[in-house]
Design a protein around this motif. Structure first.
Motif, PDB file in Angstrom:
ATOM      1  N   GLY A 251       0.816  -1.214   0.000  1.00 24.09           N
ATOM      2  CA  GLY A 251       0.000   0.000   0.000  1.00 24.09           C
ATOM      3  C   GLY A 251       0.844   1.254   0.000  1.00 24.09           C
ATOM      4  O   GLY A 251       0.662   2.119   0.850  1.00 24.09           O
TER       5      GLY A 251
ATOM      6  N   GLY B 100       3.538   8.504  11.912  1.00 23.39           N
ATOM      7  CA  GLY B 100       2.708   7.821  10.908  1.00 23.39           C
ATOM      8  C   GLY B 100       1.237   8.000  11.232  1.00 23.39           C
ATOM      9  O   GLY B 100       0.866   8.400  12.350  1.00 23.39           O
ATOM     10  N   GLY B 101       0.415   7.666  10.239  1.00 25.38           N
ATOM     11  CA  GLY B 101      -1.032   7.732  10.453  1.00 25.38           C
ATOM     12  C   GLY B 101      -1.493   6.648  11.416  1.00 25.38           C
ATOM     13  O   GLY B 101      -2.402   6.848  12.221  1.00 25.38           O
TER      14      GLY B 101
ATOM     15  N   TRP C 204      -9.675  -1.115   6.391  1.00 27.71           N
ATOM     16  CA  TRP C 204      -8.209  -1.223   6.435  1.00 27.71           C
ATOM     17  C   TRP C 204      -7.852  -2.173   7.576  1.00 27.71           C
ATOM     18  O   TRP C 204      -8.402  -2.058   8.676  1.00 27.71           O
ATOM     19  CB  TRP C 204      -7.580   0.153   6.650  1.00 27.71           C
ATOM     20  CG  TRP C 204      -6.075   0.110   6.710  1.00 27.71           C
ATOM     21  CD1 TRP C 204      -5.246  -0.564   5.849  1.00 27.71           C
ATOM     22  CD2 TRP C 204      -5.241   0.733   7.681  1.00 27.71           C
ATOM     23  NE1 TRP C 204      -3.934  -0.387   6.219  1.00 27.71           N
ATOM     24  CE2 TRP C 204      -3.908   0.416   7.345  1.00 27.71           C
ATOM     25  CE3 TRP C 204      -5.481   1.540   8.784  1.00 27.71           C
ATOM     26  CZ2 TRP C 204      -2.827   0.860   8.067  1.00 27.71           C
ATOM     27  CZ3 TRP C 204      -4.401   1.995   9.509  1.00 27.71           C
ATOM     28  CH2 TRP C 204      -3.084   1.660   9.150  1.00 27.71           C
TER      29      TRP C 204
ATOM     30  N   ASN D 100     -13.414   6.135   6.568  1.00 29.55           N
ATOM     31  CA  ASN D 100     -12.233   6.189   5.694  1.00 29.55           C
ATOM     32  C   ASN D 100     -12.660   6.394   4.245  1.00 29.55           C
ATOM     33  O   ASN D 100     -13.274   5.529   3.651  1.00 29.55           O
ATOM     34  CB  ASN D 100     -11.437   4.880   5.859  1.00 29.55           C
ATOM     35  CG  ASN D 100     -10.260   4.751   4.921  1.00 29.55           C
ATOM     36  OD1 ASN D 100      -9.968   3.684   4.404  1.00 29.55           O
ATOM     37  ND2 ASN D 100      -9.565   5.824   4.684  1.00 29.55           N
TER      38      ASN D 100
ATOM     39  N   ASP E  90     -10.343   9.035   8.673  1.00 25.78           N
ATOM     40  CA  ASP E  90      -9.012   8.739   8.141  1.00 25.78           C
ATOM     41  C   ASP E  90      -8.985   9.217   6.689  1.00 25.78           C
ATOM     42  O   ASP E  90      -9.483   8.549   5.786  1.00 25.78           O
ATOM     43  CB  ASP E  90      -8.777   7.223   8.254  1.00 25.78           C
ATOM     44  CG  ASP E  90      -7.434   6.794   7.687  1.00 25.78           C
ATOM     45  OD1 ASP E  90      -6.825   7.568   6.933  1.00 25.78           O
ATOM     46  OD2 ASP E  90      -7.009   5.662   7.977  1.00 25.78           O
TER      47      ASP E  90
ATOM     48  N   MET F 231      -6.371   9.811   4.760  1.00 29.19           N
ATOM     49  CA  MET F 231      -5.051   9.531   4.181  1.00 29.19           C
ATOM     50  C   MET F 231      -4.974   9.667   2.653  1.00 29.19           C
ATOM     51  O   MET F 231      -3.953  10.040   2.114  1.00 29.19           O
ATOM     52  CB  MET F 231      -4.679   8.081   4.508  1.00 29.19           C
ATOM     53  CG  MET F 231      -3.894   7.918   5.754  1.00 29.19           C
ATOM     54  SD  MET F 231      -2.315   8.664   5.519  1.00 29.19           S
ATOM     55  CE  MET F 231      -1.656   8.538   7.119  1.00 29.19           C
TER      56      MET F 231
ATOM     57  N   MET G 254      -8.030  13.048  10.624  1.00 27.07           N
ATOM     58  CA  MET G 254      -6.675  12.509  10.525  1.00 27.07           C
ATOM     59  C   MET G 254      -6.184  12.466   9.079  1.00 27.07           C
ATOM     60  O   MET G 254      -6.976  12.244   8.158  1.00 27.07           O
ATOM     61  CB  MET G 254      -6.710  11.092  11.084  1.00 27.07           C
ATOM     62  CG  MET G 254      -5.430  10.357  10.917  1.00 27.07           C
ATOM     63  SD  MET G 254      -5.807   8.595  10.904  1.00 27.07           S
ATOM     64  CE  MET G 254      -4.677   8.085   9.652  1.00 27.07           C
TER      65      MET G 254
ATOM     66  N   SER H  31       2.200  10.217   4.158  1.00 27.03           N
ATOM     67  CA  SER H  31       2.679   8.948   3.586  1.00 27.03           C
ATOM     68  C   SER H  31       2.283   8.756   2.128  1.00 27.03           C
ATOM     69  O   SER H  31       3.115   8.446   1.284  1.00 27.03           O
ATOM     70  CB  SER H  31       2.147   7.772   4.402  1.00 27.03           C
ATOM     71  OG  SER H  31       2.686   7.791   5.697  1.00 27.03           O
ATOM     72  N   LYS H  32       0.992   8.917   1.831  1.00 34.40           N
ATOM     73  CA  LYS H  32       0.489   8.545   0.497  1.00 34.40           C
ATOM     74  C   LYS H  32       0.589   9.707  -0.490  1.00 34.40           C
ATOM     75  O   LYS H  32       1.123   9.540  -1.585  1.00 34.40           O
ATOM     76  CB  LYS H  32      -0.958   8.063   0.599  1.00 34.40           C
ATOM     77  CG  LYS H  32      -1.230   7.101   1.745  1.00 34.40           C
ATOM     78  CD  LYS H  32      -0.657   5.705   1.549  1.00 34.40           C
ATOM     79  CE  LYS H  32      -0.882   4.858   2.796  1.00 34.40           C
ATOM     80  NZ  LYS H  32      -0.568   3.472   2.664  1.00 34.40           N
TER      81      LYS H  32
ATOM     82  N   ARG I 123       7.561   8.280   8.143  1.00 31.19           N
ATOM     83  CA  ARG I 123       6.729   8.080   9.324  1.00 31.19           C
ATOM     84  C   ARG I 123       6.231   9.391   9.933  1.00 31.19           C
ATOM     85  O   ARG I 123       6.601   9.769  11.046  1.00 31.19           O
ATOM     86  CB  ARG I 123       7.465   7.244  10.386  1.00 31.19           C
ATOM     87  CG  ARG I 123       8.070   5.925   9.909  1.00 31.19           C
ATOM     88  CD  ARG I 123       7.106   5.053   9.116  1.00 31.19           C
ATOM     89  NE  ARG I 123       5.932   4.668   9.850  1.00 31.19           N
ATOM     90  CZ  ARG I 123       4.696   4.740   9.337  1.00 31.19           C
ATOM     91  NH1 ARG I 123       4.480   5.162   8.100  1.00 31.19           N
ATOM     92  NH2 ARG I 123       3.670   4.375  10.055  1.00 31.19           N
TER      93      ARG I 123
ATOM     94  N   TYR J 204      -6.224   1.444  -5.078  1.00 29.89           N
ATOM     95  CA  TYR J 204      -6.634   0.051  -4.939  1.00 29.89           C
ATOM     96  C   TYR J 204      -7.876  -0.242  -5.764  1.00 29.89           C
ATOM     97  O   TYR J 204      -8.712   0.641  -5.955  1.00 29.89           O
ATOM     98  CB  TYR J 204      -6.991  -0.253  -3.473  1.00 29.89           C
ATOM     99  CG  TYR J 204      -5.931   0.138  -2.489  1.00 29.89           C
ATOM    100  CD1 TYR J 204      -4.770  -0.623  -2.351  1.00 29.89           C
ATOM    101  CD2 TYR J 204      -6.083   1.276  -1.695  1.00 29.89           C
ATOM    102  CE1 TYR J 204      -3.789  -0.254  -1.443  1.00 29.89           C
ATOM    103  CE2 TYR J 204      -5.103   1.643  -0.787  1.00 29.89           C
ATOM    104  CZ  TYR J 204      -3.962   0.879  -0.662  1.00 29.89           C
ATOM    105  OH  TYR J 204      -2.992   1.235   0.227  1.00 29.89           O
TER     106      TYR J 204
HETATM  107  C1  LIG Z   1      -6.428   3.897   5.278  1.00 27.83           C
HETATM  108  C2  LIG Z   1      -5.068   4.016   5.859  1.00 27.83           C
HETATM  109  N1  LIG Z   1      -4.918   4.698   6.994  1.00 27.83           N
HETATM  110  C3  LIG Z   1      -3.721   4.831   7.580  1.00 27.83           C
HETATM  111  C4  LIG Z   1      -2.598   4.264   7.019  1.00 27.83           C
HETATM  112  C5  LIG Z   1      -1.285   4.390   7.764  1.00 27.83           C
HETATM  113  O1  LIG Z   1      -0.426   5.263   7.208  1.00 27.83           O
HETATM  114  P1  LIG Z   1       1.044   5.421   7.796  1.00 27.83           P
HETATM  115  O2  LIG Z   1       1.934   4.641   6.906  1.00 27.83           O
HETATM  116  O3  LIG Z   1       1.304   6.901   7.747  1.00 27.83           O
HETATM  117  O4  LIG Z   1       1.067   4.919   9.196  1.00 27.83           O
HETATM  118  C6  LIG Z   1      -2.705   3.526   5.851  1.00 27.83           C
HETATM  119  C7  LIG Z   1      -1.523   2.857   5.272  1.00 27.83           C
HETATM  120  O5  LIG Z   1      -1.610   1.906   4.539  1.00 27.83           O
HETATM  121  C8  LIG Z   1      -3.973   3.412   5.246  1.00 27.83           C
HETATM  122  O6  LIG Z   1      -4.141   2.723   4.117  1.00 27.83           O
END
Ligand SMILES: Cc1ncc(COP(=O)(O)O)c(C=O)c1O
Length: 400
Positions: free
Chosen positions: A39, A99-100, A125, A171, A204, A206, A234, A238-239, A247, A325
């Motif tokens: 991911g 990190g998330g 997730w 999410n 979430d 992200m 949140m 990362s993405k 992190r 995805y």
């Molecule tokens: C939906 C979701 N939330 C949170 C995260 C965590 O991200 P991080 O790598 O910053 O911890 C991911 C990572 O795959 C994710 O897919």
């Protein structure tokens, strides 16, 4: 083993990390494997962000920082929420973690007591239920199946709420399905939540920046300001910024919650890496145009993968609005036998045989709480995707 804690028996290792590692190990052993399990974006972290980190090292920003993040990053986060989401958060309401994932962990550790319930739309997730369990709470799953575009419906949400509900984990765009909620779809959910003041929302976000075909991202506290006082918004670098290894995750919410999360973090990881925090300041404050360019390339890959998978016998693949995805159904392949003689009874059988017989690594749907599906991450080169989809077509075509 008697030495280990009871809490460990409640959880399992991350299925996505396990699938990625298995593909890595097979590759290292010389097997021709295409890994579609990871991911993370295949793009590199942009140079301006790397340079900001190098400059931070040279300036000597190499010491402990405030547990909840450096003031410069908290200011950048508050500015990001205002600029991109129309949300007013003071820097003191903002919080940075390594990190998330630790944001979710800290929030659950700071709020859950035994018996507290957390609603998690399924598929989800992989880490949500296990983090809830580790923190002593009880996950309550609300199905968000293919018939509704993998989106939670207001009726299903309302049915899952009990007097013990503490949180809804929301999410969008989603890992593992890529489904993203429009403003109107989200409003229908927030209308339900408004009626239940004891339920908080952890959203979430992200994958906020990875949406396609002009989709407009929305987040709960923006759609329903009445939820602002019980929402933890949140996000992370990362993405969107291709910074998975750095992190850094962040969030903003009610100050009392942020203080409680800071206490948890102060007795676990302490501050996120100082250098990564400076890199994240540059990510949030620096040029943003590369995000749209990368999203365009993800969109092209999504279209390619959806089209090729829908040509595989027995596979049905909806077109998701975002993330990187797809979550195709393999229902049409169940009950069949592979050329090597393996009977496919579940999505787990399907992905295991696909790996063994065609060298394509994906993750089975049961790990995300909804079978029979599998998740493909298309954050890899077009060449790899074409090769992998051709192998999936051949694999499905050869089932008898
Ligand atoms: C939906 C979701 N939330 C949170 C995260 C965590 O991200 P991080 O790598 O910053 O911890 C991911 C990572 O795959 C994710 O897919």
């Amino acid at each position: 083993m008697g030495f280990l804690s009871d809490s460990l028996s409640r959880i399992k290792p991350s299925a996505t990390i396990a699938a990625t590692q298995k593909a890595r190990d097979l590759k290292a052993a010389g097997v021709d494997v295409i890994g579609l399990g990871a991911g993370e974006p295949d793009f590199d972290t942009p140079d301006n962000i790397k340079e900001a980190a190098i400059a931070a090292i040279r300036r000597g920003e190499t010491k402990y920082t405030a547990v909840d993040g450096i003031p410069e990053l908290k200011a950048a986060i508050a500015a990001k929420f205002k600029r991109e989401n129309g949300l007013d958060y003071k820097p003191a309401q903002c919080f940075v973690a390594p990190g998330g994932k630790p944001i979710i962990y800290n929030a659950m550790m700071a709020t859950l007591n035994p018996g507290d319930e957390v609603i998690i739309p399924a598929p989800y997730w992989v880490s949500y239920p296990d983090i809830v369990l580790l923190a002593g709470g009880t996950p309550v799953f609300a199905e968000a199946g293919m018939a509704t575009g993998f989106k939670l419906q207001p009726e299903a949400l309302e049915k899952a709420i009990t007097p013990k509900t503490k949180w809804l984990i929301f999410n969008s765009p989603s890992n593992p399905t890529g489904a993203a909620y429009t403003w109107d779809e989200l409003k229908k959910l927030t209308d339900v939540l408004v009626k239940y003041p004891h339920v908080w929302v952890l959203t979430d976000d992200m994958y906020e920046h990875l949406t396609y075909d002009g989709f407009k991202f929305a987040t709960p506290a923006q759609v329903e300001p009445k939820l602002y006082d019980r929402t933890l918004t949140m996000n992370g670098v990362s993405k969107a910024y291709s910074m998975t290894g750095w992190r850094i995750g962040y969030c903003a919410g009610p100050i009392e919650l942020i203080k409680a999360m800071t206490t948890i973090q102060s007795q676990s990881t302490s501050n996120p890496t100082s250098i990564s925090q400076w890199a994240a300041v540059e990510a949030l404050n620096g040029p943003q145009d590369f995000i749209a360019e990368r999203a365009q390339s993800f969109k092209e890959r999504r279209d390619l993968v959806v089209s090729m998978l829908n040509q595989a016998k027995g596979i049905k693949c909806p077109t998701p609005e975002g993330a990187f995805y797809v979550y195709p159904s393999c229902e049409g392949c169940l009950g069949k036998t592979t050329p090597a003689g393996k009977l496919i009874e579940t999505d787990k059988d399907f992905v295991e045989a696909l790996l063994e017989e065609e060298g394509v690594a994906v993750v089975h749907g049961e790990a995300f709480g909804l079978a029979p599906f599998f998740r493909i991450s298309y954050a890899t080169s077009t060449e790899n995707l074409v090769k992998a989809c051709e192998r999936i077509q051949r694999f499905c075509g050869n089932l008898r």
